[in-house]
Design an enzyme around this catalytic site. Structure first.
Site, short mmCIF file in Angstrom:
data_model
loop_
_atom_site.label_atom_id
_atom_site.label_comp_id
_atom_site.label_asym_id
_atom_site.label_seq_id
_atom_site.Cartn_x
_atom_site.Cartn_y
_atom_site.Cartn_z
N SER A 140 0.85 -1.20 0.00
CA SER A 140 0.00 0.00 0.00
C SER A 140 0.88 1.24 0.00
O SER A 140 2.00 1.22 0.53
CB SER A 140 -0.86 0.01 1.25
OG SER A 140 -1.54 1.25 1.38
N TYR A 153 -1.73 -0.56 10.30
CA TYR A 153 -1.84 -0.98 8.89
C TYR A 153 -0.63 -0.49 8.11
O TYR A 153 0.02 -1.26 7.38
CB TYR A 153 -3.14 -0.40 8.31
CG TYR A 153 -3.42 -0.70 6.86
CD1 TYR A 153 -4.18 -1.82 6.49
CD2 TYR A 153 -2.95 0.13 5.84
CE1 TYR A 153 -4.45 -2.09 5.15
CE2 TYR A 153 -3.22 -0.13 4.51
CZ TYR A 153 -3.97 -1.24 4.17
OH TYR A 153 -4.25 -1.50 2.84
P1 NAP Z 1 -11.75 -5.97 -0.20
O1 NAP Z 1 -12.61 -5.66 -1.37
O2 NAP Z 1 -12.31 -5.84 1.16
O3 NAP Z 1 -11.18 -7.43 -0.42
C1 NAP Z 1 -10.40 -8.05 0.56
C2 NAP Z 1 -10.22 -9.51 0.19
O4 NAP Z 1 -9.40 -10.13 1.19
C3 NAP Z 1 -11.52 -10.26 0.13
O5 NAP Z 1 -11.52 -11.17 -0.94
C4 NAP Z 1 -11.56 -11.00 1.45
O6 NAP Z 1 -12.27 -12.21 1.30
C5 NAP Z 1 -10.08 -11.28 1.67
N1 NAP Z 1 -9.78 -11.54 3.06
C6 NAP Z 1 -9.88 -10.69 4.12
N2 NAP Z 1 -9.54 -11.32 5.26
C7 NAP Z 1 -9.22 -12.60 4.90
C8 NAP Z 1 -8.79 -13.73 5.61
N3 NAP Z 1 -8.60 -13.72 6.93
N4 NAP Z 1 -8.57 -14.88 4.92
C9 NAP Z 1 -8.77 -14.92 3.57
N5 NAP Z 1 -9.15 -13.88 2.84
C10 NAP Z 1 -9.38 -12.73 3.50
O7 NAP Z 1 -10.44 -5.04 -0.21
P2 NAP Z 1 -9.37 -4.70 -1.35
O8 NAP Z 1 -9.30 -3.23 -1.40
O9 NAP Z 1 -9.62 -5.45 -2.59
O10 NAP Z 1 -8.05 -5.20 -0.63
C11 NAP Z 1 -7.16 -6.14 -1.21
C12 NAP Z 1 -5.75 -5.83 -0.75
O11 NAP Z 1 -5.38 -4.54 -1.26
C13 NAP Z 1 -5.56 -5.74 0.76
O12 NAP Z 1 -4.35 -6.36 1.13
C14 NAP Z 1 -5.47 -4.25 1.02
O13 NAP Z 1 -4.74 -3.95 2.19
C15 NAP Z 1 -4.77 -3.79 -0.24
N6 NAP Z 1 -4.92 -2.36 -0.53
C16 NAP Z 1 -6.13 -1.84 -0.86
C17 NAP Z 1 -6.24 -0.48 -1.12
C18 NAP Z 1 -7.54 0.15 -1.50
O14 NAP Z 1 -7.60 1.40 -1.54
N7 NAP Z 1 -8.59 -0.59 -1.78
C19 NAP Z 1 -5.11 0.34 -1.04
C20 NAP Z 1 -3.89 -0.23 -0.70
C21 NAP Z 1 -3.80 -1.58 -0.46
P3 NAP Z 1 -13.29 -12.82 2.40
O15 NAP Z 1 -14.00 -11.68 3.06
O16 NAP Z 1 -14.14 -13.70 1.56
O17 NAP Z 1 -12.41 -13.58 3.34
#
Ligand code: NAP
Length: 265
Positions: A140, A153
């Site tokens: 991130s 985080y």
């Molecule tokens: P999201 O839409 O909430 O998706 C998160 C994913 O992680 C879901 O598929 C969820 O699946 C899975 N997950 C969460 N806890 C889990 C666990 N204990 N075991 C297995 N799977 C788990 O969020 P996203 O934005 O796509 O995030 C994906 C990644 O991008 C994360 O690492 C986040 O920190 C990073 N990121 C996001 C942003 C942003 O602005 N969106 C920015 C920087 C970094 P289930 O709920 O089905 O378990």
């Protein structure tokens, strides 16, 4: 037309929502065979069905090492090996500097760091068996600057970015490339509590939140549009494919220029 991930087998953790879901769509469209994992059975099964025979879902919690091992073994069982691991699963954490709780630190570490480190550990023998491969960790821009996430985080994502660099040096001689992506603000359910919370809302409620979020993020991004999950999927595709064949130990910032803003929250 040749596909950029033809004959490749990929595992995407957190493939049931947001960035992981978009990356699964992208990788399958580029010819890969993809295993997605997550905790949400219904969403995972629905996505695998939609993407067809080149995608399989396994229910797994990445805070559990045995589940990570099971996910990787499933990819071998279903598709015969592993070429690409996208350590993507994650979610919101809580950590204010003057009131952070030990439990929150442990949870954040297990979810955002251990999951990737253990995923790498168990993927390495499988990648070696193929003569190399690509590991991508989803970090991130919070790892780089202030105000992009809570403190815990941000600090743990910074550990993940640095771990990526160190691992790239050790694994490079084995033709295993290790890179990370640092997304900026990407419109996904992580902004309204993560995918588990989104599961408790109706499709209409989620759509409303998404529309409002995208409008807000557009205002706070130099390109004047919100980042979307596919922006990160395209970066993962580059790092996973031969186009990124000489890229190792890199932190690919994909944020529409947000990181260059001063004092943006
Ligand atoms: P999201 O839409 O909430 O998706 C998160 C994913 O992680 C879901 O598929 C969820 O699946 C899975 N997950 C969460 N806890 C889990 C666990 N204990 N075991 C297995 N799977 C788990 O969020 P996203 O934005 O796509 O995030 C994906 C990644 O991008 C994360 O690492 C986040 O920190 C990073 N990121 C996001 C942003 C942003 O602005 N969106 C920015 C920087 C970094 P289930 O709920 O089905 O378990």
């Amino acid at each position: 037309m040749s596909q950029r991930l033809d004959q490749k087998v990929a595992v995407i953790t957190g493939g049931t929502s947001g960035i992981g879901e978009a990356t699964a769509e992208c990788f399958v469209a580029e010819g890969a065979q993809v295993v997605i994992c997550g905790r949400s059975l219904d969403k995972g099964e629905a996505l695998a069905e939609r993407l067809g025979e080149h995608c399989r879902f396994i229910q797994a919690d990445v805070t559990q090492e045995a589940d990570i091992e099971r996910t990787l073994a499933f990819a071998v069982e279903q598709f015969g090996g592993l070429d690409i691991l996208f350590n993507n699963a994650g979610g919101p954490t809580r950590g204010l500097v003057d009131s952070v709780e030990a439990e929150a630190i442990i949870y954040a570490t297990e979810l955002l760091f251990s999951s990737a480190a253990l995923g790498m550990k168990h993927a390495i023998p499988l990648l070696r068996a193929r003569g190399g491969g690509a590991i991508i960790n989803n970090s991130s821009i919070a790892a780089i600057r202030d105000n992009q996430g809570d403190l815990i985080y941000s600090a743990i994502k910074a550990a993940l970015t640095h771990y990526t660099r160190l691992a790239s040096v050790r694994l490079g001689p084995e033709n295993i490339r290790v890179n990370c992506i640092s997304p900026g603000a990407i419109a996904t359910p992580i902004f309204w509590g993560g995918s588990a919370r989104a599961n408790t809302l109706s499709a209409e409620e989620n759509d409303q939140k998404m529309a409002k979020l995208q409008a807000n993020l557009a205002r706070a991004t130099p390109l004047k549009r919100s980042g979307i999950a596919n922006d990160i999927a395209q970066g993962a595709l580059y790092l996973a494919s031969d186009a990124g064949g000489f890229v190792n130990g890199h932190d690919l910032v994909i944020d529409g220029g947000r990181i260059n803003l001063f004092n943006e929250s």
